[in-house]
Design an enzyme around this catalytic site. Structure first.
Site, PDB file in Angstrom:
ATOM      1  CG  ASP A  61      19.663  43.378  68.610  1.00  0.00           C
ATOM      2  OD1 ASP A  61      20.187  43.985  69.567  1.00  0.00           O
ATOM      3  OD2 ASP A  61      19.422  43.910  67.516  1.00  0.00           O
ATOM      4  CG  ASP A  99      17.075  48.969  68.841  1.00  0.00           C
ATOM      5  OD1 ASP A  99      15.916  49.084  69.253  1.00  0.00           O
ATOM      6  OD2 ASP A  99      18.058  49.412  69.449  1.00  0.00           O
TER       7      ASP A  99
END
Length: 158
Positions: free
Chosen positions: A9, A11
Site C-alpha cells: 500500500d 499511503d
C-alpha cells in the site's frame, strides 16, 4: 519459478500521508476537514515513511518476490491519481513500472501478501496474508508490524 506476490500500500506504508495532512497549507480548510485526500496537490510531495525505500530495494534485489504498489485514490481528486504515479516513479525509479494498481476493492486482488496500514477498502478481507503495518490511529497503538524493520524480519524468516 513462482515468485510470491507482495502488494504494498502507498499511503501510510511508503508515503507519509498523515504528515502531509498535518503540514499542508490547506489542511485547516473546513472544505477538506473530513476528506483531506481531496486537498489539491496533497499527494504530490509526500515524504517517505522511514525505512520504506531501503526495505523495498532489499525485497526487490532479493528477486524472491513480485512487487506491486497498491493504492486507493480519491474519486473527487483525479489529479491525485497522476501525482501518486509520479511520486512512485520519483522515489522508486522503474521498480514499479506498470506495476501500480489503483483500487477501492483490495479484497478482489489475488496475491500472497498485502502490506497495509488499514483494513479499509477490502484490505481486511484480502485472501492472502495481510501484514498490518504502522500505527493504528483509531486505537492509538502500533499494528502487528510497526515499521519496515519488522516487515523485513518477517520476510527473512519465510
Amino acid at each position: 519459478m513462482y515468485q510470491p506476490t507482495i502488494y504494498i500500500d502507498m499511503d501510510g506504508v511508503i508515503a507519509d500521508f498523515s504528515k502531509a495532512i498535518k503540514t499542508h497549507p490547506k489542511s485547516n480548510d473546513l472544505n477538506y476537514k473530513d476528506n483531506p485526500d481531496n486537498i489539491p496537490g496533497i499527494f504530490e510531495h509526500l515524504e517517505l515513511v522511514p525505512g520504506a525505500k531501503d526495505a523495498i530495494h532489499q525485497l526487490h534485489l532479493s528477486k524472491k518476490y513480485d512487487l506491486f504498489i497498491l493504492t486507493t485514490a480519491p474519486w473527487d481528486n483525479p489529479t491525485a491519481w497522476m501525482h501518486k504515479r509520479l511520486w512512485i516513479e520519483k522515489h522508486f525509479g522503474d521498480i514499479f513500472y506498470k506495476k501500480v494498481i489503483i483500487t477501492h476493492r483490495k479484497d478482489l486482488l489475488i496475491g500472497d501478501y498485502l502490506i497495509d496500514d488499514r483494513t479499509a477498502n477490502g484490505a481486511g478481507n484480502f485472501k492472502g496474508t495481510h501484514l498490518h503495518f504502522g500505527w493504528d490511529y483509531i486505537n492509538n497503538k502500533d499494528n502487528i508490524y510497526p515499521n519496515w524493520e519488522s516487515i523485513l524480519t518477517y520476510f527473512n524468516q519465510q
